[in-house]
Design a protein around this motif. Sequence first.
Motif, PDB file in Angstrom:
ATOM      1  N   VAL A  83       0.835  -1.193   0.000  1.00 33.57           N
ATOM      2  CA  VAL A  83       0.000   0.000   0.000  1.00 33.57           C
ATOM      3  C   VAL A  83       0.878   1.255   0.000  1.00 33.57           C
ATOM      4  CG1 VAL A  83      -1.660   1.328   1.373  1.00 33.57           C
ATOM      5  CG2 VAL A  83      -2.015  -1.113   1.031  1.00 33.57           C
ATOM      6  N   ALA A  84       1.938   1.256   0.805  1.00 36.78           N
ATOM      7  CA  ALA A  84       2.838   2.415   0.874  1.00 36.78           C
ATOM      8  C   ALA A  84       3.473   2.690  -0.486  1.00 36.78           C
ATOM      9  CB  ALA A  84       3.910   2.189   1.933  1.00 36.78           C
ATOM     10  N   LYS A  85       3.855   1.632  -1.191  1.00 36.26           N
ATOM     11  CA  LYS A  85       4.434   1.830  -2.529  1.00 36.26           C
ATOM     12  C   LYS A  85       3.448   2.550  -3.438  1.00 36.26           C
ATOM     13  CE  LYS A  85       5.874  -2.055  -4.210  1.00 36.26           C
ATOM     14  NZ  LYS A  85       6.469  -3.333  -4.623  1.00 36.26           N
ATOM     15  N   GLY A  86       2.195   2.106  -3.423  1.00 32.17           N
ATOM     16  CA  GLY A  86       1.170   2.749  -4.247  1.00 32.17           C
ATOM     17  C   GLY A  86       0.914   4.184  -3.829  1.00 32.17           C
TER      18      GLY A  86
ATOM     19  N   ARG B 286       1.852   9.958  -4.991  1.00 32.49           N
ATOM     20  CA  ARG B 286       2.302  11.162  -4.286  1.00 32.49           C
ATOM     21  C   ARG B 286       1.344  11.570  -3.160  1.00 32.49           C
ATOM     22  NH1 ARG B 286       6.469  13.842  -7.406  1.00 32.49           N
ATOM     23  NH2 ARG B 286       6.660  12.771  -9.394  1.00 32.49           N
ATOM     24  N   VAL B 287       0.778  10.546  -2.498  1.00 33.25           N
ATOM     25  CA  VAL B 287      -0.094  10.791  -1.356  1.00 33.25           C
ATOM     26  C   VAL B 287       0.734  10.936  -0.086  1.00 33.25           C
ATOM     27  CG1 VAL B 287      -1.965   9.817   0.053  1.00 33.25           C
ATOM     28  CG2 VAL B 287      -2.039   9.607  -2.445  1.00 33.25           C
ATOM     29  N   ILE B 288       1.788  10.116   0.017  1.00 27.69           N
ATOM     30  CA  ILE B 288       2.683  10.232   1.174  1.00 27.69           C
ATOM     31  C   ILE B 288       4.018  10.791   0.696  1.00 27.69           C
ATOM     32  CG2 ILE B 288       1.591   8.414   2.541  1.00 27.69           C
ATOM     33  CD1 ILE B 288       3.876   6.527   1.703  1.00 27.69           C
ATOM     34  N   PRO B 289       4.660  11.575   1.551  1.00 28.97           N
ATOM     35  CA  PRO B 289       5.950  12.155   1.152  1.00 28.97           C
ATOM     36  C   PRO B 289       7.075  11.120   1.183  1.00 28.97           C
ATOM     37  CG  PRO B 289       5.368  12.837   3.382  1.00 28.97           C
ATOM     38  CD  PRO B 289       4.203  12.052   2.854  1.00 28.97           C
ATOM     39  N   ALA B 290       8.150  11.470   0.534  1.00 25.04           N
ATOM     40  CA  ALA B 290       9.316  10.582   0.461  1.00 25.04           C
ATOM     41  C   ALA B 290       9.830  10.219   1.841  1.00 25.04           C
ATOM     42  CB  ALA B 290      10.417  11.231  -0.367  1.00 25.04           C
ATOM     43  N   GLU B 291       9.781  11.134   2.785  1.00 25.76           N
ATOM     44  CA  GLU B 291      10.291  10.877   4.132  1.00 25.76           C
ATOM     45  C   GLU B 291       9.564   9.683   4.781  1.00 25.76           C
ATOM     46  OE1 GLU B 291      10.692  13.164   8.433  1.00 25.76           O
ATOM     47  OE2 GLU B 291       9.759  14.198   6.760  1.00 25.76           O
ATOM     48  N   ILE B 292       8.251   9.660   4.683  1.00 25.46           N
ATOM     49  CA  ILE B 292       7.484   8.544   5.251  1.00 25.46           C
ATOM     50  C   ILE B 292       7.766   7.275   4.465  1.00 25.46           C
ATOM     51  CG2 ILE B 292       5.165   7.613   5.614  1.00 25.46           C
ATOM     52  CD1 ILE B 292       4.267  10.484   6.284  1.00 25.46           C
TER      53      ILE B 292
ATOM     54  N   ASN C  14      10.370   6.462   2.734  1.00 25.42           N
ATOM     55  CA  ASN C  14      11.728   5.979   2.992  1.00 25.42           C
ATOM     56  C   ASN C  14      11.821   5.273   4.341  1.00 25.42           C
ATOM     57  OD1 ASN C  14      12.558   6.977   0.526  1.00 25.42           O
ATOM     58  ND2 ASN C  14      13.389   8.860   1.374  1.00 25.42           N
ATOM     59  N   ALA C  15      11.115   5.790   5.346  1.00 26.64           N
ATOM     60  CA  ALA C  15      11.117   5.145   6.665  1.00 26.64           C
ATOM     61  C   ALA C  15      10.453   3.775   6.594  1.00 26.64           C
ATOM     62  CB  ALA C  15      10.414   6.034   7.688  1.00 26.64           C
ATOM     63  N   VAL C  16       9.342   3.691   5.872  1.00 25.86           N
ATOM     64  CA  VAL C  16       8.647   2.410   5.702  1.00 25.86           C
ATOM     65  C   VAL C  16       9.527   1.445   4.904  1.00 25.86           C
ATOM     66  CG1 VAL C  16       6.627   1.281   4.656  1.00 25.86           C
ATOM     67  CG2 VAL C  16       6.343   3.432   5.900  1.00 25.86           C
ATOM     68  N   THR C  17      10.179   1.952   3.880  1.00 27.29           N
ATOM     69  CA  THR C  17      11.062   1.127   3.049  1.00 27.29           C
ATOM     70  C   THR C  17      12.220   0.563   3.867  1.00 27.29           C
ATOM     71  OG1 THR C  17      10.498   2.359   1.060  1.00 27.29           O
ATOM     72  CG2 THR C  17      12.560   1.131   1.011  1.00 27.29           C
ATOM     73  N   GLN C  18      12.816   1.393   4.715  1.00 30.47           N
ATOM     74  CA  GLN C  18      13.919   0.931   5.551  1.00 30.47           C
ATOM     75  C   GLN C  18      13.467  -0.192   6.469  1.00 30.47           C
ATOM     76  OE1 GLN C  18      17.145   1.776   5.304  1.00 30.47           O
ATOM     77  NE2 GLN C  18      17.596   0.245   6.852  1.00 30.47           N
ATOM     78  N   LEU C  19      12.316  -0.015   7.112  1.00 35.74           N
ATOM     79  CA  LEU C  19      11.784  -1.086   7.965  1.00 35.74           C
ATOM     80  C   LEU C  19      11.536  -2.350   7.146  1.00 35.74           C
ATOM     81  CD1 LEU C  19       9.161   0.605  10.316  1.00 35.74           C
ATOM     82  CD2 LEU C  19      11.280  -0.499  10.977  1.00 35.74           C
ATOM     83  N   ASN C  20      10.982  -2.175   5.969  1.00 37.00           N
ATOM     84  CA  ASN C  20      10.683  -3.331   5.126  1.00 37.00           C
ATOM     85  C   ASN C  20      11.948  -4.096   4.756  1.00 37.00           C
ATOM     86  OD1 ASN C  20       8.606  -4.857   3.601  1.00 37.00           O
ATOM     87  ND2 ASN C  20       9.901  -4.262   1.885  1.00 37.00           N
TER      88      ASN C  20
ATOM     89  N   ALA D  55       7.060   6.459  15.250  1.00 31.48           N
ATOM     90  CA  ALA D  55       7.448   7.711  14.592  1.00 31.48           C
ATOM     91  C   ALA D  55       6.718   7.860  13.257  1.00 31.48           C
ATOM     92  CB  ALA D  55       8.964   7.767  14.393  1.00 31.48           C
ATOM     93  N   ILE D  56       6.587   6.768  12.525  1.00 28.59           N
ATOM     94  CA  ILE D  56       5.871   6.809  11.247  1.00 28.59           C
ATOM     95  C   ILE D  56       4.391   7.099  11.480  1.00 28.59           C
ATOM     96  CG2 ILE D  56       5.177   5.456   9.224  1.00 28.59           C
ATOM     97  CD1 ILE D  56       7.926   3.971   9.541  1.00 28.59           C
ATOM     98  N   VAL D  57       3.810   6.478  12.498  1.00 26.76           N
ATOM     99  CA  VAL D  57       2.404   6.739  12.835  1.00 26.76           C
ATOM    100  C   VAL D  57       2.220   8.227  13.139  1.00 26.76           C
ATOM    101  CG1 VAL D  57       0.596   6.339  14.570  1.00 26.76           C
ATOM    102  CG2 VAL D  57       1.846   4.404  13.598  1.00 26.76           C
ATOM    103  N   ALA D  58       3.134   8.795  13.896  1.00 31.43           N
ATOM    104  CA  ALA D  58       3.042  10.221  14.225  1.00 31.43           C
ATOM    105  C   ALA D  58       3.104  11.081  12.958  1.00 31.43           C
ATOM    106  CB  ALA D  58       4.157  10.611  15.193  1.00 31.43           C
ATOM    107  N   GLN D  59       3.976  10.716  12.030  1.00 32.05           N
ATOM    108  CA  GLN D  59       4.082  11.470  10.782  1.00 32.05           C
ATOM    109  C   GLN D  59       2.805  11.334   9.943  1.00 32.05           C
ATOM    110  OE1 GLN D  59       7.733   9.498   9.525  1.00 32.05           O
ATOM    111  NE2 GLN D  59       8.746  11.492   9.475  1.00 32.05           N
ATOM    112  N   LEU D  60       2.273  10.116   9.847  1.00 32.91           N
ATOM    113  CA  LEU D  60       1.048   9.899   9.079  1.00 32.91           C
ATOM    114  C   LEU D  60      -0.128  10.659   9.690  1.00 32.91           C
ATOM    115  CD1 LEU D  60       1.340   6.078   8.314  1.00 32.91           C
ATOM    116  CD2 LEU D  60       1.331   7.926   6.623  1.00 32.91           C
TER     117      LEU D  60
END
Length: 116
Positions: free
Chosen positions: A44-47, A52-58, A60-66, A99-104
């Motif tokens: 879902v994050a990739k989509g 361009r619904v979520i910014p690169a910062e979010i 990238n954080a999700v990608t790193q965890l993945n 931290a990601i939840v807070a950003q979202l």
Amino acid sequence: MSKIQLAILLDAMCLMAAPASVQIQPGQVSADEVALEWDNAWHVAKGLREERVIPAEIYNAVTQLNHELGAIEPSSNFWSDDALQSDDRWENFRIRAQAIVAQLTAMQTLQMFDNQ
């Protein structure tokens, strides 16, 4: 459609960020369920990033965890309810997911104000 996808991502991130006592619910949630929710959230994050619904910062954080979760062998003890409670890596993932939840959440709040 992106509101639904954003809600799916936020729900999965909240599960990843939750304490082990919430992640482990007999007959409901377990390490396997957390892993499945995470996999769904990743797609879902990739989509959302492509749209361009979520910014690169979010993203990238999700990608790193993945990447880090993907590097752990499926047969590893990491994917067990015991590990959810005692493995320091899970606690690290929880903190980063929080931290990601807070950003979202902040992003959604800003969007609500922009739409008024």
